[in-house]
Motif scaffolding. Structure first.
Motif, mmCIF file in Angstrom:
data_model
loop_
_atom_site.group_PDB
_atom_site.id
_atom_site.type_symbol
_atom_site.label_atom_id
_atom_site.label_comp_id
_atom_site.label_asym_id
_atom_site.label_seq_id
_atom_site.Cartn_x
_atom_site.Cartn_y
_atom_site.Cartn_z
ATOM 1 N N UNK A 1 -5.689 5.038 -14.345
ATOM 2 C CA UNK A 1 -5.068 3.842 -13.785
ATOM 3 C C UNK A 1 -5.078 2.667 -14.754
ATOM 4 N N UNK A 2 -6.136 2.570 -15.563
ATOM 5 C CA UNK A 2 -6.215 1.474 -16.535
ATOM 6 C C UNK A 2 -5.094 1.578 -17.566
ATOM 7 N N UNK A 3 -4.826 2.806 -18.006
ATOM 8 C CA UNK A 3 -3.744 3.003 -18.965
ATOM 9 C C UNK A 3 -2.382 2.772 -18.308
ATOM 10 N N UNK A 4 -2.244 3.219 -17.063
ATOM 11 C CA UNK A 4 -0.993 3.003 -16.327
ATOM 12 C C UNK A 4 -0.732 1.516 -16.135
ATOM 13 N N UNK A 5 -1.774 0.768 -15.800
ATOM 14 C CA UNK A 5 -1.611 -0.679 -15.632
ATOM 15 C C UNK A 5 -1.191 -1.345 -16.940
ATOM 16 N N UNK A 6 -1.776 -0.920 -18.038
ATOM 17 C CA UNK A 6 -1.418 -1.502 -19.330
ATOM 18 C C UNK A 6 0.057 -1.259 -19.650
ATOM 19 N N UNK A 7 0.513 -0.020 -19.380
ATOM 20 C CA UNK A 7 1.925 0.318 -19.629
ATOM 21 C C UNK A 7 2.831 -0.443 -18.657
ATOM 22 N N UNK A 8 2.411 -0.540 -17.393
ATOM 23 C CA UNK A 8 3.206 -1.256 -16.390
ATOM 24 C C UNK A 8 3.397 -2.718 -16.776
ATOM 25 N N UNK A 9 2.336 -3.333 -17.267
ATOM 26 C CA UNK A 9 2.438 -4.729 -17.699
ATOM 27 C C UNK A 9 3.445 -4.870 -18.839
ATOM 28 N N UNK A 10 3.408 -3.911 -19.774
ATOM 29 C CA UNK A 10 4.336 -3.971 -20.901
ATOM 30 C C UNK A 10 5.780 -3.764 -20.424
ATOM 31 N N UNK B 1 3.347 10.035 -9.921
ATOM 32 C CA UNK B 1 2.642 10.178 -11.198
ATOM 33 C C UNK B 1 1.636 11.327 -11.177
ATOM 34 N N UNK B 2 1.194 11.681 -9.992
ATOM 35 C CA UNK B 2 0.233 12.777 -9.872
ATOM 36 C C UNK B 2 -1.201 12.364 -10.135
ATOM 37 N N UNK B 3 -1.472 11.064 -10.184
ATOM 38 C CA UNK B 3 -2.846 10.568 -10.370
ATOM 39 C C UNK B 3 -3.058 9.348 -9.483
ATOM 40 N N UNK B 4 -4.323 9.099 -9.177
ATOM 41 C CA UNK B 4 -4.667 7.878 -8.455
ATOM 42 C C UNK B 4 -4.831 6.737 -9.448
ATOM 43 N N UNK B 5 -4.123 5.643 -9.192
ATOM 44 C CA UNK B 5 -4.300 4.446 -10.020
ATOM 45 C C UNK B 5 -5.525 3.689 -9.544
ATOM 46 N N UNK B 6 -5.661 3.578 -8.223
ATOM 47 C CA UNK B 6 -6.782 2.843 -7.642
ATOM 48 C C UNK B 6 -7.748 3.798 -6.926
ATOM 49 N N UNK C 1 0.832 -1.209 0.000
ATOM 50 C CA UNK C 1 0.000 0.000 0.000
ATOM 51 C C UNK C 1 0.864 1.256 0.000
ATOM 52 N N UNK C 2 1.941 1.253 0.781
ATOM 53 C CA UNK C 2 2.830 2.415 0.858
ATOM 54 C C UNK C 2 3.494 2.679 -0.483
ATOM 55 N N UNK C 3 4.017 1.621 -1.121
ATOM 56 C CA UNK C 3 4.736 1.793 -2.386
ATOM 57 C C UNK C 3 3.799 2.240 -3.507
ATOM 58 N N UNK C 4 2.565 1.759 -3.487
ATOM 59 C CA UNK C 4 1.607 2.182 -4.515
ATOM 60 C C UNK C 4 1.256 3.657 -4.336
ATOM 61 N N UNK C 5 1.092 4.081 -3.086
ATOM 62 C CA UNK C 5 0.780 5.501 -2.841
ATOM 63 C C UNK C 5 1.958 6.396 -3.250
ATOM 64 N N UNK C 6 3.186 5.939 -2.992
ATOM 65 C CA UNK C 6 4.361 6.704 -3.408
ATOM 66 C C UNK C 6 4.397 6.848 -4.924
ATOM 67 N N UNK C 7 4.053 5.781 -5.620
ATOM 68 C CA UNK C 7 4.040 5.822 -7.080
ATOM 69 C C UNK C 7 2.939 6.764 -7.569
ATOM 70 N N UNK C 8 1.772 6.679 -6.940
ATOM 71 C CA UNK C 8 0.670 7.579 -7.316
ATOM 72 C C UNK C 8 1.057 9.042 -7.092
ATOM 73 N N UNK C 9 1.755 9.310 -5.994
ATOM 74 C CA UNK C 9 2.201 10.680 -5.725
ATOM 75 C C UNK C 9 3.167 11.142 -6.808
#
Length: 310
Positions: free
Chosen positions: A63-72, A44-49, A34-42
């Protein structure tokens, strides 16, 4: 931004937005994820979840687009690692094959045996499932190749490699009346008996259905299974006649059963290999594919994956 943060994002999405399950899968703590995801969201400047209190309840539009890029990115990171492994030690590594029971039990043993002789330091793993399940394993990066008769064509992410064609046989107990008809057996005669065959998603079952439908026959399918050995067991008990892949009948092992060729009654099916189009395949993966389907050379596989322009 760290790759580990991307792994956390993707795994939470994969686990149905359950952070606890993601933590268990990744062998880490829920607060850490949870901490690492919030750091990443901060960053990126957007909420993924999207959250309701402490619970993750949805994925945001960005977040859907971020997840798609993250998977790639994670797939390409895996490819980088495989390139390094290939040149550091081409005969050491792992290969995960996702396939159905019929392929694992009847088509693969001789290929596996030969592969192990050629590459004794490669760790092999076989995962079984339905065609949909095994394709999704490859798409998700949980397996390197899928081997199945049905389903691969439904996944545009996968390059599809035809391997061999096969057909079906009728399996009956010794002394069964159908044996007197031999190769002249017709669908009408088969349909007079209860039928035991594959579950709809397995082993070319759609071709069986199509053959009966074309003749206007409604077969009495009393039992379906994903495992050919289960089908033969219940045929031996006298519950019906079996329709199975011809390769799955072994006279020396299937004592008390007889097989009738039914290739004149059904369209042939083709077993295929599926690999991710964007995957980096180790040299021994190409070797495995060629052992299974000799015409699928490295050049042919690369062409199917769109790697060659010539």
């Amino acid at each position: 931004m760290k790759l580990q943060q991307l792994r956390y994002l993707v795994e939470v999405a994969k686990q149905g937005l359950n952070v606890s399950d993601a933590a268990e899968k990744l062998h880490t703590s829920q607060p850490g994820i949870s901490k690492q995801i919030r750091l990443l969201e901060d960053e990126l400047g957007v909420q993924v979840f999207i959250r309701n209190g402490k619970r993750v309840v949805d994925v945001s539009p960005p977040g859907r687009e971020i997840l798609r890029i993250a998977e790639r990115i994670l797939r390409e990171a895996g490819n980088l690692k495989r390139v390094g492994e290939e040149y550091a030690n081409e005969s050491v590594g792992s290969l995960t094959i996702a396939t159905t029971h019929t392929q694992a039990r009847y088509a693969l043993p001789s290929v596996i045996h030969r592969f192990v002789e050629l590459f004794p330091k490669v760790k092999l793993s076989i995962k079984q499932g339905s065609p949909t399940q095994i394709c999704e394993m490859v798409v998700a990066g949980e397996a390197d190749i899928a081997i199945a008769t049905e389903g691969i064509e439904l996944y545009p992410e996968l390059a599809m490699l035809p391997c061999y064609t096969w057909n079906r046989s009728v399996v009956v107990p010794e002394g069964h009346p159908l044996l007197s008809l031999g190769h002249n057996v017709a669908l009408e005669e088969i349909a007079t008996y209860p039928i035991i065959t594959y579950d709809f998603a397995f082993a070319g079952r759609s071709k069986i259905n199509k053959a009966f439908e074309t003749r206007g026959i409604t077969p009495n399918v009393v039992l379906t299974a994903i495992d050919t050995d289960v089908i033969k067991t219940y045929v031996a008990l006298g519950l019906g006649v079996g329709l199975i892949a011809s390769m799955a009948f072994e006279p020396e092992r299937d004592v008390g059963l007889r097989s009738i060729d039914a290739s004149h009654l059904f369209e042939p099916s083709t077993t295929r290999i599926g690999v991710r189009r964007d995957a980096y395949l180790r040299g021994y993966t190409y070797a495995f594919i060629e052992l299974f389907a000799p015409h699928q050379t490295r050049v042919a596989v690369e062409e199917a994956m769109g790697r060659r322009d010539d």
